[in-house]
Scaffold this motif. Structure first.
Motif, PDB file in Angstrom:
ATOM      1  N   ASP A  31       0.769  -1.282   0.034  1.00  0.00           N
ATOM      2  CA  ASP A  31      -0.009   0.062   0.002  1.00  0.00           C
ATOM      3  C   ASP A  31       0.610   1.347   0.111  1.00  0.00           C
ATOM      4  O   ASP A  31       0.235   2.282   0.125  1.00  0.00           O
ATOM      5  CB  ASP A  31      -0.892  -0.086   1.333  1.00  0.00           C
ATOM      6  N   GLY A  32       2.046   1.148  -0.153  1.00  0.00           N
ATOM      7  CA  GLY A  32       2.851   2.317  -0.185  1.00  0.00           C
ATOM      8  C   GLY A  32       3.770   2.691   1.291  1.00  0.00           C
ATOM      9  O   GLY A  32       4.792   3.682   1.234  1.00  0.00           O
ATOM     10  N   MET A  33       3.636   2.003   2.353  1.00  0.00           N
ATOM     11  CA  MET A  33       4.272   2.369   3.426  1.00  0.00           C
ATOM     12  C   MET A  33       5.704   1.938   3.307  1.00  0.00           C
ATOM     13  O   MET A  33       6.171   0.975   2.524  1.00  0.00           O
ATOM     14  CB  MET A  33       3.917   1.794   4.505  1.00  0.00           C
ATOM     15  N   LEU A  34       6.743   2.595   3.684  1.00  0.00           N
ATOM     16  CA  LEU A  34       8.220   2.567   3.840  1.00  0.00           C
ATOM     17  C   LEU A  34       8.656   1.942   5.304  1.00  0.00           C
ATOM     18  O   LEU A  34       7.727   2.227   6.091  1.00  0.00           O
ATOM     19  CB  LEU A  34       8.877   3.826   3.619  1.00  0.00           C
ATOM     20  N   THR A  35       9.659   1.245   5.285  1.00  0.00           N
ATOM     21  CA  THR A  35      10.052   0.589   6.564  1.00  0.00           C
ATOM     22  C   THR A  35      11.599   1.118   7.017  1.00  0.00           C
ATOM     23  O   THR A  35      12.567   1.335   5.972  1.00  0.00           O
ATOM     24  CB  THR A  35       9.990  -1.017   6.518  1.00  0.00           C
ATOM     25  N   GLN A  36      11.679   1.220   8.215  1.00  0.00           N
ATOM     26  CA  GLN A  36      13.110   1.587   8.610  1.00  0.00           C
ATOM     27  C   GLN A  36      13.709   0.680   9.626  1.00  0.00           C
ATOM     28  O   GLN A  36      12.886   0.430  10.528  1.00  0.00           O
ATOM     29  CB  GLN A  36      12.912   2.871   9.266  1.00  0.00           C
ATOM     30  N   ILE A  37      14.662   0.020   9.467  1.00  0.00           N
ATOM     31  CA  ILE A  37      15.245  -0.999  10.503  1.00  0.00           C
ATOM     32  C   ILE A  37      16.245  -0.311  11.200  1.00  0.00           C
ATOM     33  O   ILE A  37      16.800   0.796  10.867  1.00  0.00           O
ATOM     34  CB  ILE A  37      15.756  -2.337   9.797  1.00  0.00           C
ATOM     35  N   THR A  38      16.510  -0.864  12.411  1.00  0.00           N
ATOM     36  CA  THR A  38      17.641  -0.252  13.381  1.00  0.00           C
ATOM     37  C   THR A  38      18.994  -0.946  13.038  1.00  0.00           C
ATOM     38  O   THR A  38      19.082  -2.218  12.820  1.00  0.00           O
ATOM     39  CB  THR A  38      17.288  -0.805  14.635  1.00  0.00           C
ATOM     40  N   ALA A  39      19.956  -0.172  12.676  1.00  0.00           N
ATOM     41  CA  ALA A  39      21.445  -0.571  12.520  1.00  0.00           C
ATOM     42  C   ALA A  39      21.861  -1.629  13.679  1.00  0.00           C
ATOM     43  O   ALA A  39      22.482  -2.673  13.253  1.00  0.00           O
ATOM     44  CB  ALA A  39      22.293   0.499  12.564  1.00  0.00           C
ATOM     45  N   ALA A  40      21.514  -1.429  14.890  1.00  0.00           N
ATOM     46  CA  ALA A  40      22.078  -2.638  15.945  1.00  0.00           C
ATOM     47  C   ALA A  40      21.268  -3.875  15.744  1.00  0.00           C
ATOM     48  O   ALA A  40      21.798  -5.001  16.070  1.00  0.00           O
ATOM     49  CB  ALA A  40      21.542  -2.070  17.546  1.00  0.00           C
ATOM     50  N   SER A  41      19.894  -3.691  15.173  1.00  0.00           N
ATOM     51  CA  SER A  41      19.580  -5.163  14.719  1.00  0.00           C
ATOM     52  C   SER A  41      20.059  -5.824  13.622  1.00  0.00           C
ATOM     53  O   SER A  41      20.235  -7.025  13.645  1.00  0.00           O
ATOM     54  CB  SER A  41      17.997  -5.002  14.234  1.00  0.00           C
ATOM     55  N   VAL A  42      20.776  -4.972  12.575  1.00  0.00           N
ATOM     56  CA  VAL A  42      21.415  -5.608  11.522  1.00  0.00           C
ATOM     57  C   VAL A  42      22.734  -6.265  12.366  1.00  0.00           C
ATOM     58  O   VAL A  42      23.079  -7.420  11.580  1.00  0.00           O
ATOM     59  CB  VAL A  42      21.821  -4.576  10.579  1.00  0.00           C
ATOM     60  N   ALA A  54      15.477  -8.828  10.386  1.00  0.00           N
ATOM     61  CA  ALA A  54      16.184  -7.754   9.661  1.00  0.00           C
ATOM     62  C   ALA A  54      16.972  -8.252   8.596  1.00  0.00           C
ATOM     63  O   ALA A  54      16.585  -7.713   7.139  1.00  0.00           O
ATOM     64  CB  ALA A  54      17.201  -6.982  10.616  1.00  0.00           C
ATOM     65  N   GLU A  55      17.709  -9.231   8.558  1.00  0.00           N
ATOM     66  CA  GLU A  55      18.233 -10.182   7.455  1.00  0.00           C
ATOM     67  C   GLU A  55      17.331 -10.355   6.285  1.00  0.00           C
ATOM     68  O   GLU A  55      17.515 -10.103   5.135  1.00  0.00           O
ATOM     69  CB  GLU A  55      19.062 -11.130   7.835  1.00  0.00           C
ATOM     70  N   ARG A  56      16.224 -11.136   6.753  1.00  0.00           N
ATOM     71  CA  ARG A  56      15.107 -11.298   5.789  1.00  0.00           C
ATOM     72  C   ARG A  56      14.456 -10.066   4.954  1.00  0.00           C
ATOM     73  O   ARG A  56      14.468 -10.207   3.794  1.00  0.00           O
ATOM     74  CB  ARG A  56      13.944 -11.962   6.565  1.00  0.00           C
ATOM     75  N   LEU A  57      14.327  -9.180   5.576  1.00  0.00           N
ATOM     76  CA  LEU A  57      13.882  -7.878   5.067  1.00  0.00           C
ATOM     77  C   LEU A  57      14.691  -7.493   4.270  1.00  0.00           C
ATOM     78  O   LEU A  57      14.329  -7.143   3.325  1.00  0.00           O
ATOM     79  CB  LEU A  57      13.216  -6.848   6.347  1.00  0.00           C
ATOM     80  N   LEU A  58      15.874  -7.209   4.632  1.00  0.00           N
ATOM     81  CA  LEU A  58      16.912  -6.696   3.700  1.00  0.00           C
ATOM     82  C   LEU A  58      16.925  -7.775   2.366  1.00  0.00           C
ATOM     83  O   LEU A  58      17.207  -6.999   1.431  1.00  0.00           O
ATOM     84  CB  LEU A  58      18.336  -6.825   4.555  1.00  0.00           C
ATOM     85  N   ALA A  59      17.117  -8.962   2.673  1.00  0.00           N
ATOM     86  CA  ALA A  59      17.277  -9.944   1.495  1.00  0.00           C
ATOM     87  C   ALA A  59      15.885  -9.822   0.421  1.00  0.00           C
ATOM     88  O   ALA A  59      16.458  -9.919  -0.820  1.00  0.00           O
ATOM     89  CB  ALA A  59      17.426 -11.284   2.061  1.00  0.00           C
ATOM     90  N   ASP A  60      14.936  -9.489   1.028  1.00  0.00           N
ATOM     91  CA  ASP A  60      13.718  -9.351   0.105  1.00  0.00           C
ATOM     92  C   ASP A  60      13.409  -7.956  -0.328  1.00  0.00           C
ATOM     93  O   ASP A  60      12.491  -7.594  -0.658  1.00  0.00           O
ATOM     94  CB  ASP A  60      12.465  -9.824   0.876  1.00  0.00           C
ATOM     95  N   ARG A  61      14.429  -6.959   0.197  1.00  0.00           N
ATOM     96  CA  ARG A  61      14.362  -5.715  -0.355  1.00  0.00           C
ATOM     97  C   ARG A  61      13.059  -5.026   0.139  1.00  0.00           C
ATOM     98  O   ARG A  61      12.647  -4.071  -0.408  1.00  0.00           O
ATOM     99  CB  ARG A  61      14.301  -5.737  -1.855  1.00  0.00           C
ATOM    100  N   TRP A  62      12.676  -5.374   1.551  1.00  0.00           N
ATOM    101  CA  TRP A  62      11.476  -4.677   2.079  1.00  0.00           C
ATOM    102  C   TRP A  62      11.943  -3.266   3.070  1.00  0.00           C
ATOM    103  O   TRP A  62      11.051  -2.825   3.643  1.00  0.00           O
ATOM    104  CB  TRP A  62      10.868  -5.842   3.043  1.00  0.00           C
ATOM    105  N   VAL A  63      13.058  -2.920   2.896  1.00  0.00           N
ATOM    106  CA  VAL A  63      13.796  -2.066   3.645  1.00  0.00           C
ATOM    107  C   VAL A  63      14.028  -0.682   3.108  1.00  0.00           C
ATOM    108  O   VAL A  63      14.571  -0.872   1.725  1.00  0.00           O
ATOM    109  CB  VAL A  63      15.042  -2.340   4.561  1.00  0.00           C
TER     110      VAL A  63
END
Length: 149
Positions: A31-42, A54-63
């Motif tokens: 629906d157009g929302m953006l996501t922000q993850i925390t560096a310390a989670s990475v 966080a790794e899954r979201l990054l791999a799937d380009r959801w971040v």
């Protein structure tokens, strides 16, 4: 979207509900929302479950953004360089640059974001069918939380 505003969901990787089921997150991104993850989670400083998601979201380009979530320099210091290096090594320097520099700068300057990576596995209902499932984390005691173990 609200009157030309785009919502940014912060640290979804740390949300217990989203850790168990990412389908709502997929709907929101669609629906157009953006996501922000925390560096310390990475980098794993927020625990294993946030790091894994966080790794899954990054791999799937959801971040779309990576932030420090720094509260001060002693208890929660900024961890951008280690997070950037991790993202660049695993997902490419272009993606790391976009998440850590270009997209945040565009928001700061009140400019639209440039072209973004196409999210993967977002149209199906089983976004992570090829990933391990997240098992519930055991409650941690005071000293484990204190020493982040």
């Amino acid at each position: 979207r609200l009157a030309g505003m785009t919502p940014i969901l912060t640290h979804p990787e740390r949300n217990p509900s989203l850790q168990q089921d990412t389908s709502r997150l997929a709907d929101w991104i669609r629906d157009g929302m953006l996501t922000q993850i925390t560096a310390a989670s990475v980098t794993g400083l927020m625990g294993r479950k946030p790091q894994k998601l966080a790794e899954r979201l990054l791999a799937d380009r959801w971040v779309h953004f990576v932030s420090t979530d720094a509260h001060n320099i002693s208890n929660r210091p900024p961890q951008m360089r280690p997070a950037y290096d991790h993202i660049a090594a695993r997902h490419g320097d272009v993606y790391a640059q976009k998440l850590c520099t270009e997209n945040p700068q565009a928001v700061f300057d009140s400019r639209p974001l440039g072209p973004q990576e196409t999210p993967l596995r977002i149209d199906g209902h089983s976004e992570y069918e090829d990933h391990d499932t997240l098992e519930p984390e055991k409650p941690r005691g005071f000293f484990s939380r204190l020493f982040r173990r």
